[in-house]
Design an enzyme around this catalytic site. Sequence first.
Site, PDB file in Angstrom:
ATOM      1  N   PHE A 174       0.804  -1.222   0.000  1.00  0.00           N
ATOM      2  CA  PHE A 174       0.000   0.000   0.000  1.00  0.00           C
ATOM      3  C   PHE A 174       0.840   1.278   0.000  1.00  0.00           C
ATOM      4  O   PHE A 174       0.338   2.346  -0.319  1.00  0.00           O
ATOM      5  CB  PHE A 174      -0.931   0.010   1.232  1.00  0.00           C
ATOM      6  CG  PHE A 174      -0.240   0.449   2.500  1.00  0.00           C
ATOM      7  CD1 PHE A 174      -0.147   1.807   2.819  1.00  0.00           C
ATOM      8  CD2 PHE A 174       0.349  -0.464   3.355  1.00  0.00           C
ATOM      9  CE1 PHE A 174       0.507   2.220   3.971  1.00  0.00           C
ATOM     10  CE2 PHE A 174       1.008  -0.059   4.503  1.00  0.00           C
ATOM     11  CZ  PHE A 174       1.086   1.289   4.809  1.00  0.00           C
ATOM     12  N   LYS A 203      -1.453  -6.949  -9.422  1.00  0.00           N
ATOM     13  CA  LYS A 203      -2.456  -6.791  -8.368  1.00  0.00           C
ATOM     14  C   LYS A 203      -1.993  -5.680  -7.418  1.00  0.00           C
ATOM     15  O   LYS A 203      -1.085  -5.878  -6.611  1.00  0.00           O
ATOM     16  CB  LYS A 203      -2.658  -8.081  -7.560  1.00  0.00           C
ATOM     17  CG  LYS A 203      -3.867  -7.930  -6.642  1.00  0.00           C
ATOM     18  CD  LYS A 203      -3.848  -8.800  -5.416  1.00  0.00           C
ATOM     19  CE  LYS A 203      -3.133  -8.230  -4.251  1.00  0.00           C
ATOM     20  NZ  LYS A 203      -3.746  -7.057  -3.600  1.00  0.00           N
ATOM     21  N   SER A 239       4.967  -6.966   3.295  1.00  0.00           N
ATOM     22  CA  SER A 239       5.504  -7.233   4.636  1.00  0.00           C
ATOM     23  C   SER A 239       6.245  -8.579   4.657  1.00  0.00           C
ATOM     24  O   SER A 239       6.011  -9.455   3.809  1.00  0.00           O
ATOM     25  CB  SER A 239       4.362  -7.252   5.644  1.00  0.00           C
ATOM     26  OG  SER A 239       3.496  -8.312   5.336  1.00  0.00           O
ATOM     27  N   CYS A 261       9.743   1.330   3.460  1.00  0.00           N
ATOM     28  CA  CYS A 261      10.618   0.228   3.878  1.00  0.00           C
ATOM     29  C   CYS A 261      12.036   0.743   4.086  1.00  0.00           C
ATOM     30  O   CYS A 261      12.877   0.035   4.619  1.00  0.00           O
ATOM     31  CB  CYS A 261      10.601  -0.882   2.843  1.00  0.00           C
ATOM     32  SG  CYS A 261      11.358  -0.380   1.302  1.00  0.00           S
ATOM     33  N   GLU A 318       9.099  -3.887  13.278  1.00  0.00           N
ATOM     34  CA  GLU A 318       8.752  -2.844  12.307  1.00  0.00           C
ATOM     35  C   GLU A 318       7.452  -2.162  12.749  1.00  0.00           C
ATOM     36  O   GLU A 318       6.413  -2.811  12.851  1.00  0.00           O
ATOM     37  CB  GLU A 318       8.570  -3.452  10.908  1.00  0.00           C
ATOM     38  CG  GLU A 318       8.213  -2.390   9.872  1.00  0.00           C
ATOM     39  CD  GLU A 318       8.089  -2.924   8.440  1.00  0.00           C
ATOM     40  OE1 GLU A 318       7.432  -3.964   8.244  1.00  0.00           O
ATOM     41  OE2 GLU A 318       8.652  -2.282   7.535  1.00  0.00           O
TER      42      GLU A 318
END
Length: 495
Positions: free
Chosen positions: A157, A181, A234, A290, A395
């Site tokens: 996202f 996707k 993730s 990230c 995280e």
Amino acid sequence: MILEEPITGVPLVKNFIDGEWVESKGEIKDVVNPAKYEVIAKVPISTKDEIDAAVEAAKAAFPDWRRTTPVARARCLFRLKELLEEHFEEVSRVQTQEHGKTIDESRGETRRGIENVEVACGIPTLMMGYNLEDIATGIDEYLIRQPLGVFGIIGPFNFPFMIPLWSAPYAVATGNCVVIKPSSEVPLSQMKIAELVDEAGFPPGVWNVVNGGRTVVNGMLDHPDIRGIAFVGSTPTAKDVIYRRCGETGKRVIAQGGAKNFMVIMPDANVRATVASLMTSFFGNTGQRCLSGANLLIVGQDDEFYNSFMDAVADTASRIIVGYGLDESVQMGPLRDKEKKEKVIRYIESGIAEGAKIRLDGRKFKVTGGYPDTCFLGPSIFEDVTPDVKIGSEEIFGPVMSVMRAKNLDEAIEMCNANPFGNGHAIFTSSGKSAREFQYRITSGNVGINIGIVAPMAFFPFSGMKDSFFGILHTQGQEAIRFFTESKVVIQRWL
Ligand code: NAD
């Protein structure tokens, strides 16, 4: 002043299959602008039949696309690049509307995405193999690169526009067909790109977009005609779903995962430049990168340096303007949604409970512009954090800085390397010796030296180590070309 919003009304996002915009039969979900907390679109959670139809279309398009010359394929990419430039401002604003990041961050994302299309335009040279005459008397040997067929590309996202472009341009440039996707939280950027792909003249079936969630991902993983997957998201999804399942079904795979990046500050760092760099590293994109700084690790036992450095960091962070990213004066937008904000708040509470000292509390920030504070949080800073507590090890993916101290560079490197992630650690120093030592020993795929966001350019691989990456070849540049092609070796003798 708020810039004009490109998405108006509440459009229903469709799938782009075989060159047609197709309405899905799946369940429909809201797409929410997190700053205004209002519904801006509806997105389908597509069904297995729909992902199957997209793979079928891609498979059918492959033989002709593969035979289209690399020069002609590159021309489609050149047209796409031109169209993306023409729509630069519009696609940037779409990112801010659907994701919440500031308009400047969106413009940066658009630029980085387009750069991958530019690199892929060089496919006639990038895809070349190599040869050697006379490997034995009168015998020559050469290597040619060939496309494989259909690839699945799955995005997270946090960079709705750029991340699928780390892979898709290289996949189609090399003669493959793709099914993308996007994250169902942010489907609008990929919808805009597909509109431009259509206009650029790619043949039907070469570039497909299917919206949705796990059903679509599982449909890709199970499908015998999908030859490989390029995934970014993730670590649990990257490792336990994508990497594992691709191994089981014999698909090639790039699986980029999460991160917990350390920013290591040596006492000889340039304070002004370093503090400025840390603000964008920790709080840019609302900490949802990230490559965001997560742990600030200050090296040395000089309390005076520590205190003056931390005063500068906390003071600068406390002045960050938080609001709707389409207001050009805003420096930090909201979290992507309410649930993500709640998750970050749980981390803040756990930091307090585990004994860290909260120096700046993001829960107390005011949102400029009178927007509902549903998804907003300000920057938070914790001091006295140890590597074993949750905010120092996991995280968070939000605007939270966990400050730690290390006696010396050796201890700092050990602390970084003890963390399971290895995505984008950085050192700030004026010593070449310290920088080289750090670069040499750090287990991180991307390494910053006086750089707070270590984002590789499109002609370098987007690397990652340990729990941040599963696979061998990476997205972007030459490595992507190799990922999307088979190496075929020919040995020839003419009698
Ligand atoms: P995510 O793993 O929740 O989702 C990523 C994609 O996988 C989405 O398209 C989602 O629909 C799909 N998905 C999620 N769970 C699934 C499941 N169980 N089965 C099948 N499909 C599933 O990640 P996210 O929250 O969208 O993105 C944020 C994460 O991505 C962070 O951890 C961040 O560090 C990471 N990230 C990594 C990089 C990198 O280059 N290493 C870049 C950007 C983001």
